[in-house]
Scaffold this motif. Structure first.
Motif, PDB file in Angstrom:
ATOM      1  N   ALA A 283      41.219  52.452  46.979  1.00 57.25           N
ATOM      2  CA  ALA A 283      40.866  53.225  45.778  1.00 57.25           C
ATOM      3  C   ALA A 283      40.948  54.726  46.072  1.00 57.25           C
ATOM      4  O   ALA A 283      41.449  55.509  45.255  1.00 57.25           O
ATOM      5  CB  ALA A 283      39.452  52.859  45.320  1.00 57.25           C
TER       6      ALA A 283
ATOM      7  N   LEU B 160      44.466  50.668  40.388  1.00 62.12           N
ATOM      8  CA  LEU B 160      44.340  49.475  41.237  1.00 62.12           C
ATOM      9  C   LEU B 160      44.372  48.224  40.382  1.00 62.12           C
ATOM     10  O   LEU B 160      43.860  48.209  39.262  1.00 62.12           O
ATOM     11  CB  LEU B 160      43.011  49.492  41.992  1.00 62.12           C
ATOM     12  CG  LEU B 160      42.846  50.362  43.237  1.00 62.12           C
ATOM     13  CD1 LEU B 160      41.542  50.002  43.942  1.00 62.12           C
ATOM     14  CD2 LEU B 160      44.008  50.222  44.217  1.00 62.12           C
TER      15      LEU B 160
ATOM     16  N   GLU C 169      42.726  50.301  35.651  1.00 63.79           N
ATOM     17  CA  GLU C 169      42.662  49.098  36.505  1.00 63.79           C
ATOM     18  C   GLU C 169      43.332  47.927  35.797  1.00 63.79           C
ATOM     19  O   GLU C 169      43.420  47.896  34.569  1.00 63.79           O
ATOM     20  CB  GLU C 169      41.196  48.733  36.767  1.00 63.79           C
ATOM     21  CG  GLU C 169      40.476  49.720  37.665  1.00 63.79           C
ATOM     22  CD  GLU C 169      38.994  49.792  37.344  1.00 63.79           C
ATOM     23  OE1 GLU C 169      38.224  49.096  38.004  1.00 63.79           O
ATOM     24  OE2 GLU C 169      38.636  50.529  36.417  1.00 63.79           O
TER      25      GLU C 169
END
Ligand code: SF4
Length: 454
Positions: A113, A133, A160
């Protein structure tokens, strides 16, 4: 099925009052803007609902624009209008997501991250970064998934992707990041109602997955009917050949509007293929809007971001610098003046070598419409007239006490004419930017150039 309408077809459907209530001077202008996807059918108050709906279906972008995440780091993908880049341009670069697993320990997840948060690759005036991510529910345990998402959330301010086949695990993850609209992967024939409900509740983009394109279109339609606004298509390829075939078919059918339910960006999990680099390159070249990769080593990361930048640069418009007089270091009145083109790559390459030389200078960037030196000279864009105009426009004479101008080696044939038109003494520089430091030492510093008053 809606098909693309031409301006004239649209014009025939308009009331032709030329009343300007739509904000355009004539109905024909409005028709042209609608055909280009730049006007909204709702703004003409004289259209009935049936005509409006027909026009909206036929003039909306063939591929939906999907926003991934929220805030500064959000990424928009889709809204492409051509199959081949040279026909116009590709406009929205794919989001590229490093994947982490909920089987990893917290430290490893946080390290990935942090890389996505902090890593920046500056290149030709842009800061290249990864998008976010993708968190995989490999444990198949909702609590572990929730914990992994929470670990990312503590570090992340980027989009994400939550990857799981369990609605329970996704709900555990969404409890931590639902407000930030993560992308959910993936709704299938078996679970789409449950996944669509989650996507709708949290306002998330939803990936739908099926290997058969008819089934994929059906799933997309079913999820749209269930109220999901943003969809992404995963064509579930078993190999890269299948990805290319399916992704190309999706793009083609979306653009010719023969299958509007395929008008959504495409998803590719590059980690499923070996070598992964080939899959990432294929995804960038062949229409992926979301690409999931492993945590890439820095060399590969730079290659991937450079390729994405190049493919998504308008091929008809080179990346250009704004013309002007730029300072390198802290130049004074005796510092050299170098003139060159406004092709970004030339500017940044030359700038790098000038900074490395440690010799402060004035860099005159001229408007050659983004052409490189060789092309600009051959095309007549780099001319004595342009040099004169640029010297005057940016008041270069007021910055230095000398009247010497260094031009690129490839512009040597113009040196006499430049001297004649500008009255400045021309010094022909090297052809290769890499030689500029040595050149300045030898021809400027050692010879005491720049000291003479005009
Ligand atoms: Fe034409 Fe409708 Fe625009 Fe009036 S509002 S100019 S009728 S398109």
């Amino acid at each position: 099925m809606p098909v693309a309408l031409k301006a004239l077809d649209i014009y025939k459907m308009l009331p032709k009052k030329n009343c300007k209530e739509c904000g355009y001077p004539t109905c024909l202008t409005f028709a042209m803007k609608l055909a280009a996807g730049k006007a909204d059918a709702d703004t003409c108050p004289y259209l009935d609902e049936t005509t409006k709906n027909l026009l909206k279906g036929a003039t909306r972008p063939p591929i939906q624009l999907v926003k991934l995440g929220v805030g500064e780091r959000s990424v928009s993908v889709g809204d492409e209008i051509v199959l081949f880049r040279h026909e116009k341009a590709f406009y929205h670069p794919p989001g590229i997501f490093f994947s982490v697993s909920d089987l990893w320990d917290r430290e490893r997840i946080v390290a990935a991250a942090t890389r996505v948060m902090d890593e920046v690759f500056p290149r030709v005036g842009e800061n290249l970064r990864f998008s976010g991510l993708a968190i995989r529910n490999e444990s198949r345990d909702p609590a572990s998934f929730g914990k992994a998402v929470a670990a990312v959330e503590e570090e992340a301010e980027f989009p994400e992707v939550l990857i799981s086949d369990s609605a329970e695990a996704l709900a555990a993850g969404l409890a931590h990041c639902g407000n930030y609209h993560p992308t959910i992967h993936a709704a299938t024939k078996a679970n789409h109602a449950e996944f669509a409900a989650l996507a709708k509740r949290f306002g998330c983009p939803l990936v739908v997955r099926a290997g058969d394109l008819t089934e994929l279109a059906g799933l997309a339609k079913a999820c749209t009917d269930l109220g999901v606004k943003n969809l992404i298509l995963d064509p579930a390829p078993a190999n890269l050949g299948e990805f290319i075939a399916r992704s190309t078919a999706i793009r083609g059918k979306a653009i010719d509007r023969s299958e509007p339910d395929l008008g959504h960006p495409v998803y590719l999990d590059a980690t499923a293929f070996t070598p992964e680099e080939a899959a990432i390159v294929t995804g960038i070249l062949k229409y992926a809007g979301v690409i999931v990769t492993s945590v890439l080593p820095p060399g590969t990361a730079r290659m991937v971001l450079t390729l994405r930048q190049n493919i998504y640069t308008d091929p008809q418009k080179p990346i250009q610098m704004t013309p002007g007089l730029y300072r390198v270091g802290e130049p004074g009145p005796a510092s050299p003046v170098l003139a060159t083109v406004n092709f970004s790559l030339t500017y940044f390459t030359l700038l790098g070598y000038l900074e490395a030389s440690g010799i402060p200078c004035h860099l005159l960037i001229m408007d050659t419409e983004g052409f490189s030196v060789l092309t600009a000279v051959a095309a007549g864009k780099f001319s004595e007239r342009l040099v004169k105009e640029s010297l005057d426009r940016f008041q270069v004479a007021g910055q230095v006490k000398h009247r010497s101008l260094i031009i690129p080696g490839y512009a040597a044939p113009l040196s006499g004419r430049i001297e004649e038109v500008t009255g400045w003494k021309v010094i022909v520089g090297p052809r290769d930017a890499a030689d500029i430091g040595e050149f300045l030492e030898r021809e400027w510093v050692a010879k005491g150039q720049g000291q003479a008053a005009p």
